[in-house]
Design a protein around this motif. Structure first.
Motif, PDB file in Angstrom:
ATOM      1  N   ASP A 137       9.321  -3.878   6.323  1.00 24.62           N
ATOM      2  CA  ASP A 137       8.582  -5.028   5.797  1.00 24.62           C
ATOM      3  C   ASP A 137       7.586  -4.548   4.736  1.00 24.62           C
ATOM      4  N   GLU A 138       7.306  -5.398   3.740  1.00 18.84           N
ATOM      5  CA  GLU A 138       6.340  -5.087   2.669  1.00 18.84           C
ATOM      6  C   GLU A 138       6.677  -3.761   1.987  1.00 18.84           C
ATOM      7  N   TYR A 139       7.930  -3.600   1.617  1.00 22.28           N
ATOM      8  CA  TYR A 139       8.407  -2.317   1.083  1.00 22.28           C
ATOM      9  C   TYR A 139       7.709  -1.921  -0.218  1.00 22.28           C
ATOM     10  N   GLN A 140       7.150  -2.895  -0.933  1.00 19.03           N
ATOM     11  CA  GLN A 140       6.488  -2.556  -2.193  1.00 19.03           C
ATOM     12  C   GLN A 140       5.272  -1.654  -1.990  1.00 19.03           C
ATOM     13  N   ASP A 141       4.846  -1.497  -0.740  1.00 22.03           N
ATOM     14  CA  ASP A 141       3.656  -0.683  -0.455  1.00 22.03           C
ATOM     15  C   ASP A 141       3.984   0.736   0.002  1.00 22.03           C
ATOM     16  N   VAL A 142       5.275   1.132  -0.023  1.00 22.40           N
ATOM     17  CA  VAL A 142       5.596   2.510   0.380  1.00 22.40           C
ATOM     18  C   VAL A 142       5.076   3.503  -0.646  1.00 22.40           C
ATOM     19  N   ASP A 143       4.702   4.685  -0.185  1.00 22.28           N
ATOM     20  CA  ASP A 143       4.335   5.759  -1.099  1.00 22.28           C
ATOM     21  C   ASP A 143       5.501   6.745  -1.194  1.00 22.28           C
ATOM     22  N   VAL A 144       5.338   7.800  -1.976  1.00 17.10           N
ATOM     23  CA  VAL A 144       6.416   8.768  -2.206  1.00 17.10           C
ATOM     24  C   VAL A 144       6.913   9.352  -0.887  1.00 17.10           C
ATOM     25  N   LEU A 145       5.986   9.757  -0.039  1.00 17.69           N
ATOM     26  CA  LEU A 145       6.328  10.400   1.227  1.00 17.69           C
ATOM     27  C   LEU A 145       7.128   9.451   2.124  1.00 17.69           C
ATOM     28  N   GLN A 146       6.668   8.198   2.214  1.00 17.55           N
ATOM     29  CA  GLN A 146       7.343   7.218   3.071  1.00 17.55           C
ATOM     30  C   GLN A 146       8.741   6.878   2.550  1.00 17.55           C
ATOM     31  N   ALA A 147       8.880   6.782   1.218  1.00 13.59           N
ATOM     32  CA  ALA A 147      10.194   6.501   0.632  1.00 13.59           C
ATOM     33  C   ALA A 147      11.177   7.625   0.944  1.00 13.59           C
ATOM     34  N   GLU A 148      10.718   8.871   0.829  1.00  9.61           N
ATOM     35  CA  GLU A 148      11.587  10.017   1.143  1.00  9.61           C
ATOM     36  C   GLU A 148      11.892  10.072   2.639  1.00  9.61           C
ATOM     37  N   PHE A 149      10.914   9.735   3.453  1.00 12.49           N
ATOM     38  CA  PHE A 149      11.045   9.680   4.906  1.00 12.49           C
ATOM     39  C   PHE A 149      12.176   8.717   5.286  1.00 12.49           C
ATOM     40  N   LEU A 150      12.171   7.535   4.669  1.00 12.48           N
ATOM     41  CA  LEU A 150      13.192   6.521   4.940  1.00 12.48           C
ATOM     42  C   LEU A 150      14.569   6.965   4.463  1.00 12.48           C
ATOM     43  N   GLU A 151      14.606   7.621   3.306  1.00 11.48           N
ATOM     44  CA  GLU A 151      15.884   8.109   2.779  1.00 11.48           C
ATOM     45  C   GLU A 151      16.515   9.112   3.734  1.00 11.48           C
ATOM     46  N   MET A 152      15.692   9.996   4.287  1.00 10.34           N
ATOM     47  CA  MET A 152      16.214  10.985   5.238  1.00 10.34           C
ATOM     48  C   MET A 152      16.748  10.310   6.496  1.00 10.34           C
ATOM     49  N   LEU A 153      15.993   9.364   7.051  1.00  4.98           N
ATOM     50  CA  LEU A 153      16.389   8.724   8.304  1.00  4.98           C
ATOM     51  C   LEU A 153      17.646   7.865   8.147  1.00  4.98           C
ATOM     52  N   SER A 154      17.825   7.249   6.971  1.00  5.55           N
ATOM     53  CA  SER A 154      18.955   6.328   6.773  1.00  5.55           C
ATOM     54  C   SER A 154      20.132   6.971   6.047  1.00  5.55           C
ATOM     55  N   GLN A 155      20.057   8.282   5.831  1.00  2.00           N
ATOM     56  CA  GLN A 155      21.076   8.976   5.036  1.00  2.00           C
ATOM     57  C   GLN A 155      22.477   8.862   5.638  1.00  2.00           C
TER      58      GLN A 155
END
Length: 204
Positions: A137-155
């Motif tokens: 939710d509210e994805y526009q508020d992710v920072d660099v670390l969180q975006a990379e975190f999500l990419e790893m988990l959903s890879q």
């Protein structure tokens, strides 16, 4: 298994209330998820320090002669790509100090969890297979670390669904990336064009 992520405890509680009691859904904040990952993988005996004064004092000791400030070091935890070399050098010393003294802070939970997943493939694979779908939710508020975190988990599954509006981003001062919304392929984007929040006069 579905993971629903939000940024604040209040919004996470609201999400949980809306979906009801579903055993296959985990509603969490980014920090809570990071702490869960750390707690299950060698950080269970770490002490949590939420005192901003003591954190600033530790960073100040780490700075020595470097041309930076405690605030810049804390900001670099969220936005490492915009930090100076001096700031990043102090950040490294600061993280080493926390690790050696088994301390976790609110600002470093995600940093340590990100490092753990990116350096330990066994742990990463285990968490990648734990969730079938991830909703943010509210994805526009992710920072660099969180975006990379999500990419790893959903890879593995590539089942990442986000909701957000880059025009509503309010956390750029702490490293939020509203442009992260643009990384999704146009075929995978669905525009919400009906406003349920207010009447046409207010909207106008």
């Amino acid at each position: 298994h579905v993971l629903m992520l939000s940024f604040t405890r209040k919004s996470a509680l609201e999400l949980r209330m809306r979906i009801g009691n579903r055993s296959n859904v985990q509603v969490s904040t980014f920090h809570s998820l990071a702490f869960q990952i750390l707690h299950c993988n060698g950080f269970a005996d770490f002490r949590i320090d939420l005192n901003a004064g003591s954190q600033q004092a530790i960073i100040q000791r780490c700075i020595e002669q470097q041309d930076t400030t405690p605030d810049e070091v804390i900001q670099s935890l969220r936005s490492p790509k915009t930090a100076s070399k001096a700031t990043m050098a102090v950040q490294k010393t600061y993280l080493q100090y926390l690790f050696q003294h088994k301390i976790l802070t609110f600002d470093t939970m995600q940093v340590f969890a990100h490092h753990l997943l990116s350096t330990n493939t066994n742990i990463l694979h285990r968490w990648q297979h734990f969730y079938n779908f991830i909703l943010v939710d509210e994805y526009q508020d992710v920072d660099v670390l969180q975006a990379e975190f999500l990419e790893m988990l959903s890879q593995k599954t590539q089942n990442l669904c986000v909701v957000g509006d880059s025009r509503q981003s309010i956390y750029s001062f702490r490293g939020a990336l509203p442009e992260a919304m643009k990384k999704f392929h146009s075929d995978a984007v669905y525009d919400l064009t009906v406003n349920y929040r207010c009447n046409p006069a207010i909207l106008g």
